[in-house]
Design an enzyme around this catalytic site. Structure first.
Site, PDB file in Angstrom:
ATOM      1  N   ASN A 171     -62.990 -45.323 109.251  1.00 24.35           N
ATOM      2  CA  ASN A 171     -62.030 -44.713 108.338  1.00 24.35           C
ATOM      3  C   ASN A 171     -60.957 -45.709 107.876  1.00 24.35           C
ATOM      4  O   ASN A 171     -61.197 -46.519 107.010  1.00 24.35           O
ATOM      5  CB  ASN A 171     -61.413 -43.490 109.033  1.00 24.35           C
ATOM      6  CG  ASN A 171     -60.533 -42.669 108.124  1.00 24.35           C
ATOM      7  OD1 ASN A 171     -60.600 -42.803 106.918  1.00 24.35           O
ATOM      8  ND2 ASN A 171     -59.713 -41.819 108.692  1.00 24.35           N
ATOM      9  N   CYS A 172     -59.769 -45.663 108.454  1.00 19.53           N
ATOM     10  CA  CYS A 172     -58.626 -46.478 108.016  1.00 19.53           C
ATOM     11  C   CYS A 172     -58.322 -47.581 109.022  1.00 19.53           C
ATOM     12  O   CYS A 172     -58.788 -47.546 110.159  1.00 19.53           O
ATOM     13  CB  CYS A 172     -57.383 -45.601 107.858  1.00 19.53           C
ATOM     14  SG  CYS A 172     -57.545 -44.340 106.587  1.00 19.53           S
ATOM     15  N   MET A 389     -51.592 -45.972 109.015  1.00 12.96           N
ATOM     16  CA  MET A 389     -52.791 -46.466 108.350  1.00 12.96           C
ATOM     17  C   MET A 389     -52.859 -45.871 106.946  1.00 12.96           C
ATOM     18  O   MET A 389     -52.035 -45.026 106.577  1.00 12.96           O
ATOM     19  CB  MET A 389     -54.025 -46.125 109.185  1.00 12.96           C
ATOM     20  CG  MET A 389     -54.131 -46.988 110.440  1.00 12.96           C
ATOM     21  SD  MET A 389     -55.541 -46.587 111.495  1.00 12.96           S
ATOM     22  CE  MET A 389     -54.847 -45.281 112.498  1.00 12.96           C
ATOM     23  N   CYS A 391     -54.617 -43.681 105.627  1.00 12.45           N
ATOM     24  CA  CYS A 391     -54.778 -42.233 105.603  1.00 12.45           C
ATOM     25  C   CYS A 391     -53.536 -41.521 106.145  1.00 12.45           C
ATOM     26  O   CYS A 391     -53.544 -40.319 106.329  1.00 12.45           O
ATOM     27  CB  CYS A 391     -56.000 -41.842 106.421  1.00 12.45           C
ATOM     28  SG  CYS A 391     -55.977 -42.506 108.102  1.00 12.45           S
ATOM     29  N   SER A 393     -52.340 -41.759 109.087  1.00 12.40           N
ATOM     30  CA  SER A 393     -52.411 -41.497 110.527  1.00 12.40           C
ATOM     31  C   SER A 393     -51.763 -42.663 111.272  1.00 12.40           C
ATOM     32  O   SER A 393     -51.705 -43.781 110.764  1.00 12.40           O
ATOM     33  CB  SER A 393     -53.867 -41.320 110.983  1.00 12.40           C
ATOM     34  OG  SER A 393     -54.625 -42.475 110.715  1.00 12.40           O
ATOM     35  N   ASN A 412     -59.099 -46.412 112.739  1.00 15.49           N
ATOM     36  CA  ASN A 412     -59.406 -45.021 113.044  1.00 15.49           C
ATOM     37  C   ASN A 412     -60.900 -44.784 112.870  1.00 15.49           C
ATOM     38  O   ASN A 412     -61.480 -45.151 111.851  1.00 15.49           O
ATOM     39  CB  ASN A 412     -58.623 -44.085 112.114  1.00 15.49           C
ATOM     40  CG  ASN A 412     -58.876 -42.618 112.402  1.00 15.49           C
ATOM     41  OD1 ASN A 412     -59.745 -42.014 111.801  1.00 15.49           O
ATOM     42  ND2 ASN A 412     -58.115 -42.055 113.312  1.00 15.49           N
ATOM     43  N   TYR A 546     -53.499 -35.174 114.365  1.00 17.25           N
ATOM     44  CA  TYR A 546     -53.196 -35.780 113.067  1.00 17.25           C
ATOM     45  C   TYR A 546     -52.916 -34.701 112.029  1.00 17.25           C
ATOM     46  O   TYR A 546     -53.808 -33.916 111.704  1.00 17.25           O
ATOM     47  CB  TYR A 546     -54.400 -36.647 112.672  1.00 17.25           C
ATOM     48  CG  TYR A 546     -54.492 -37.124 111.249  1.00 17.25           C
ATOM     49  CD1 TYR A 546     -53.399 -37.637 110.575  1.00 17.25           C
ATOM     50  CD2 TYR A 546     -55.712 -37.094 110.585  1.00 17.25           C
ATOM     51  CE1 TYR A 546     -53.514 -38.101 109.274  1.00 17.25           C
ATOM     52  CE2 TYR A 546     -55.845 -37.564 109.291  1.00 17.25           C
ATOM     53  CZ  TYR A 546     -54.740 -38.056 108.632  1.00 17.25           C
ATOM     54  OH  TYR A 546     -54.860 -38.516 107.350  1.00 17.25           O
ATOM     55  N   GLU A 551     -55.062 -32.691 100.752  1.00 17.44           N
ATOM     56  CA  GLU A 551     -54.730 -31.504  99.976  1.00 17.44           C
ATOM     57  C   GLU A 551     -55.975 -30.733  99.547  1.00 17.44           C
ATOM     58  O   GLU A 551     -55.979 -29.502  99.511  1.00 17.44           O
ATOM     59  CB  GLU A 551     -53.918 -31.906  98.732  1.00 17.44           C
ATOM     60  CG  GLU A 551     -52.567 -32.534  99.034  1.00 17.44           C
ATOM     61  CD  GLU A 551     -51.605 -31.587  99.712  1.00 17.44           C
ATOM     62  OE1 GLU A 551     -51.844 -30.361  99.682  1.00 17.44           O
ATOM     63  OE2 GLU A 551     -50.615 -32.075 100.284  1.00 17.44           O
ATOM     64  N   GLY A 686     -28.948 -32.460  90.991  1.00 19.51           N
ATOM     65  CA  GLY A 686     -29.539 -32.924  92.239  1.00 19.51           C
ATOM     66  C   GLY A 686     -29.110 -32.107  93.435  1.00 19.51           C
ATOM     67  O   GLY A 686     -29.226 -32.547  94.572  1.00 19.51           O
TER      68      GLY A 686
END
Length: 708
Positions: A171-172, A389, A391, A393, A412, A546, A551, A686
């Site tokens: 993965n990452c 990383m 991602c 994580s 990962n 994690y 999304e 704001g």
């Protein structure tokens, strides 16, 4: 009613298929084993009497078998089971034709939208996506145990990145860029020696990133502080050159000025190289490298002055943006920026506050950077500060044989995520049932994660020399297995989760921001964390909890559960689940309280955590945004802003579009006046207190609006 097939595809319910299947079995048994047509219709009616919106095909088949067994028609049931088995063997044949052809014809919406970093209409990208469809098909049918594939299809869990599971890649990672720059590396069989200047170091770094990204499927993070020594090398190079050329004829002040100007020029060019290379390079998996630059002004860094210059220039160029195909400055997707807030730059009178003010400007206009609080991170990770990383994580602290902490050069192994709301739906407010189901699902996640781990075991370093032999991760010998890097916590393997808000609402009737809900939500989080801690202790593998920022998974889980269980108010009827531990976007909560509330979950979810707030256009009120950044330093480890900004759909301009008193506006770049072709935000003061989510929307808070 819809029937959900094994591949997740929905088809209309058709009772004739049940009748035909049983009749075929009927023909192959003695007369005393047959069932009448009336009885077959009764079995159909029994299935239909459940009045469900959808059923999985396996559920229907199980009910048929149970009914036949209840009638003591054992031989008939056996024939039906054989028929079912034969049909299953037919399904074991290749099933990718439809998905691949729809991908080529640009009709495969799920694949096209799964990764925003890939343009699914480009031929080179389609090659990777076609390979991904083949991998997913083989993974579902042959590589994973049936019960894990079934759990994935039913939305109980999500087996991430099945389109890459066929290959032994991970993965990452955090690229060990310091080792690769200092000690050299090899790319495409060519030796790349340690650079002698900043410009060359920037070029080499981007080439490394591209090579690394081509042999893994997740993101890459790079700590930019390793470039500081090369900027100093350039400084000494120019100073020596001017002295050798002009001798003592140059005044010291003029010498310093000439060297400074030349160094600044190389600094700009080097950072521009990073930005343009990353945005224009295309990796072998058909996308730009998913890169994160870690901007940490470490007070113990020997090259802190140089790194301050580099970070400042990175932020200045990000603030300016990068030109699109129409020559308009827009916000580049990459590299992602993560800026560390520490005591000397947290806007409390520190030496480097001026750089943080620039970062805040950048956040207001260009979304990035994200922010990490060094103060909170040291509390959570044994006094260490390091990059997440790609991602998002985080690694667990790990020491080498000399007792030194190491984070760069680690990675990962993969992710499996848990659908929390589905457990709540099935439990029906029964806590005993909930915890029983949750433990079953956690065990399922563990077994799915171990499939990922076993798929990497035995991988030889030759599969990706840039990772395993030439320094990005390690410097192993040729044909040496990577197994030592999969154990003892060196790399992580992650349990993700979706929908803490929804499962709390299902089980307690209130949001997890309510004290009653918070207590339940924390127990859920601790249950998951205890599971990963136990798995790590039992196996020596770096399991971690994690909070995934995936999304698209929020929508997938919600869509599956809506199809299966129908519309459940404030759960499946929304069309999405809330990501990880986040507060639902519809809750009336101010930004400060949101960060403070979510910080308690980040501590538990130490294998990956991110919090964000939606904020209005803040370009007119940077002090308000600076207050929020100061708050991050003291209260939460990792946070980012989603900033609303103006955008012209004609030319891509994403700067500020002015609105006059007559409510008229036009794009300052292409002079487009078609309001249907641009998004224009309202300027607000704001305000970040109560009613934050309604700022600029109602007359009642008109006092907070600077101008329309």
């Amino acid at each position: 009613m819809k029937v959900i097939k094994r591949n997740g595809r929905e088809v209309p319910y058709d009772s004739s298929k049940i009748i035909i299947a049983v009749q075929k079995a009927n023909k192959e048994v003695p007369s005393d084993e047959k069932v009448t047509d009336i009885r077959i219709q009764e079995i159909v009616s029994h299935i239909e009497a459940r009045h469900l919106n959808s059923m999985y095909v396996e559920e229907i088949q199980d009910m048929i078998e149970q009914e036949l067994m209840a009638d003591n028609k054992f031989i008939l049931a056996k024939k039906y089971i054989i028929y079912r088995y034969q049909r299953d063997m037919v399904r074991k044949a290749n099933t990718t034709d439809e998905s691949i052809m729809s991908l080529i014809k640009n009709r495969n919406k799920d694949v096209a939208e799964e990764n925003s970093n890939k343009n699914a209409s480009v031929a080179s990208t389609q090659r990777d996506l076609i390979a991904g469809e083949v991998s997913k098909d083989l993974t579902r049918r042959l590589l994973l145990p049936d019960y894990i594939s079934k759990a994935h299809d039913e939305g109980a869990i999500h087996f991430h990145d099945a389109d890459y599971f066929l290959q032994p890649i991970f993965n990452c990672c955090l690229i060990n860029i310091g080792d690769m720059l200092d000690n050299g590396t090899v790319m495409n069989g060519k030796l790349i020696e340690s650079p002698k200047s900043f410009q060359v170091a920037c070029t080499v770094m981007t080439q490394i990133i591209s090579a690394v990204a081509s042999s893994q499927y997740g993101g890459q993070s790079v700590d930019i502080r390793h470039l500081g020594k090369y900027l100093r090398k350039s400084y000494h190079k120019y100073r020596t050159r001017y002295i050798e050329t002009f001798g003592d004829s140059l005044e010291p002040k003029l010498l310093d000025q000439l060297v400074s100007e030349r160094l600044r020029d190389e600094l700009r060019s080097g950072v521009q190289t990073i930005q343009y290379q990353i945005n224009t390079l295309m990796t072998t998996n058909g996308q730009s490298p998913f890169v994160t630059l870690f901007l940490n002004l470490d007070k113990n860094d020997d090259y802190l002055p140089e790194n301050a210059m580099i970070v400042e220039e990175i932020l200045r160029q990000r603030l300016e943006g990068i030109k699109n195909e129409k020559g308009v400055y827009v916000t580049p997707a990459f590299p992602k920026l993560v800026y560390v807030l520490d005591e000397h730059n947290c806007l409390k009178g520190g030496e480097y506050d001026y750089i943080t003010k620039l970062a805040v400007k950048c956040s207001a206009k260009r979304l990035y950077p994200d922010y990490i609080s060094a103060k909170k991170m040291r509390e959570n990770y044994e006094n260490n500060v390091f990059s997440c990383m790609g991602c998002r994580s985080f690694l667990a602290p790990w020491k080498d044989k000399n007792g030194n902490y190491q984070f760069e050069g680690r990675f990962n192994q993969g992710v499996v995520s848990l659908n929390l709301p589905q457990i709540g739906i099935l439990a029906k407010k029964n806590e005993d049932k909930f915890w029983e189901l949750m433990d079953e699902r956690l065990q399922l996640c563990y077994e799915a994660l171990m499939c990922r781990h076993y798929a990497l075991e035995g991988t030889l370093s030759d599969t990706s020399p840039i990772h395993w032999q030439y320094g990005a991760i390690a410097r192993l010998d040729k044909k040496e297995p990577i197994d030592q890097l999969l154990h003892d916590g060196y790399s992580t393997i992650s349990l993700g989760y979706i929908g803490l808000y929804e499962v709390t609402k299902l089980m307690t009737g209130v949001s997890h921001t309510d004290p009653i809900g918070t207590d339940f939500a924390l127990r859920v989080m601790r249950r998951m964390r205890a599971a990963t801690d136990r798995w790590k202790k039992e196996t020596g593998i770096g399991f971690s909890l994690y909070g995934t920022p995936a999304e698209s998974l929020c929508y997938r889980f919600a869509r599956i559960d809506q199809q299966r269980f129908g519309d459940i108010p404030d759960i499946t009827d929304k069309g999405y689940y809330t990501n990880s531990y986040h507060v639902d976007v519809r809750e009336k909560i101010d930004a400060f309280t949101k960060f403070q509330f979510e910080s308690q979950f980040q501590t538990i979810s130490s294998g990956g955590a991110i919090s964000y707030v939606e904020i209005p256009n803040m370009r007119h009120n940077l002090p308000a945004l600076e207050e929020l950044v100061k708050y991050i330093y003291d209260n939460i480890q990792y946070a980012e802003f989603n900033t609303k900004s103006d955008y012209c759909h004609v030319c891509g301009f994403d700067g500020e579009i002015e609105i006059n008193d007559a409510f008229e506006w036009e794009c300052p770049n292409c002079h487009n006046k078609d309001h249907n072709k641009m998004n224009v935000t309202r300027r607000t003061c704001g305000y970040l207190g109560e009613n934050f989510w309604n700022v600029g929307k109602t007359k009642e808070i008109k006092a907070r609006v600077l101008h329309l």
